[in-house]
Design a protein around this motif. Sequence first.
Motif, short mmCIF file in Angstrom:
data_model
loop_
_atom_site.label_atom_id
_atom_site.label_comp_id
_atom_site.label_asym_id
_atom_site.label_seq_id
_atom_site.Cartn_x
_atom_site.Cartn_y
_atom_site.Cartn_z
N VAL A 175 75.60 29.06 33.27
CA VAL A 175 75.81 27.88 34.09
C VAL A 175 75.89 28.28 35.57
N SER A 176 75.22 27.48 36.40
CA SER A 176 75.16 27.73 37.84
C SER A 176 75.95 26.67 38.60
N GLY A 177 75.81 26.67 39.92
CA GLY A 177 76.49 25.70 40.76
C GLY A 177 76.10 24.27 40.51
N ILE A 178 75.00 24.04 39.79
CA ILE A 178 74.59 22.67 39.47
C ILE A 178 75.70 21.92 38.76
N VAL A 179 76.50 22.63 37.98
CA VAL A 179 77.56 21.98 37.20
C VAL A 179 78.59 21.30 38.11
N THR A 180 78.66 21.73 39.37
CA THR A 180 79.63 21.14 40.31
C THR A 180 79.08 19.89 41.01
N PHE A 181 77.79 19.59 40.83
CA PHE A 181 77.19 18.47 41.54
C PHE A 181 77.68 17.14 40.96
N LYS A 182 77.71 16.12 41.78
CA LYS A 182 78.23 14.82 41.35
C LYS A 182 77.48 14.22 40.17
N ASN A 183 76.16 14.44 40.13
CA ASN A 183 75.34 13.81 39.09
C ASN A 183 75.18 14.67 37.84
#
Length: 262
Positions: A175-183
């Motif tokens: 898992v990358s930083g994408i998991v922290t994105f709002k969507n």
Amino acid sequence: MLIDSHCHLDRLKAAPDHQSLQLILDAAKQRGVEYLLCVNVRQQGFAAMRDKVAAFDNVFLSSGVHPLDVKDGLDVAQIASFAQDPRVVAIGETGLDYFYADDTKALQQACFEQQIALAVEVNKPLIVHTRDAREDTIRLLKQGQADKVGGVLHCFTENWEMAKAAIELGFYISVSGIVTFKNAGELRNVIRKVPRDRLLVETDSPYLAPMPHRGQENQPAFVRDVAEFVAELRGETYQELAEYTGENFFNLFKDAAKLVGR
């Protein structure tokens, strides 16, 4: 033991030379990052990548061709020769990307098949990029007997069904930083379900900086933000998650474990 399981140190604009890269790796160390895996995406760029990180003994390497770079050609024998370097612990980044390059499906699949076969031949795990290609990715991994060497679906953004299929093949989910994105609500639901012994964390730097660093060039130090977010998401402590994802890294990349005497 926090590890950035996937980054591209050779592509960091903030690190054009040894001294600036040293500062970036020092910053990562200050945030608890002990090891990093610098991932190859273009065959022609391997030597420069290897030379750039040669002085840093906590950085491991991979050898492979990204699905968006297959038009530049694929020389399997050369990738295999690169893989003889003791610091190369994986084959990849390879895989399928139909989101950005739907028109090269056949070529992508052929190159993916070749790199799966190479991974099995040299007994190194695969680093897999997959986007909008769920069925074909799993199908080709099964057909190529990738379960013999395992690997990781990096920067995972797909659904639970695909994660489960990959885990059943002996693969890990990173898992990358994408998991922290709002969507990223659906992705967060997936990451909650991934078993402890199949989870990794990464930056994919210089891309996809996590919150609160959106808009900046991503760097390995920010894997700490990913790990802290994921730990809270899963109801775990940061220390727990850092420890077991670090163990997972060395369980998967066994050549890396040998290099550090684990």
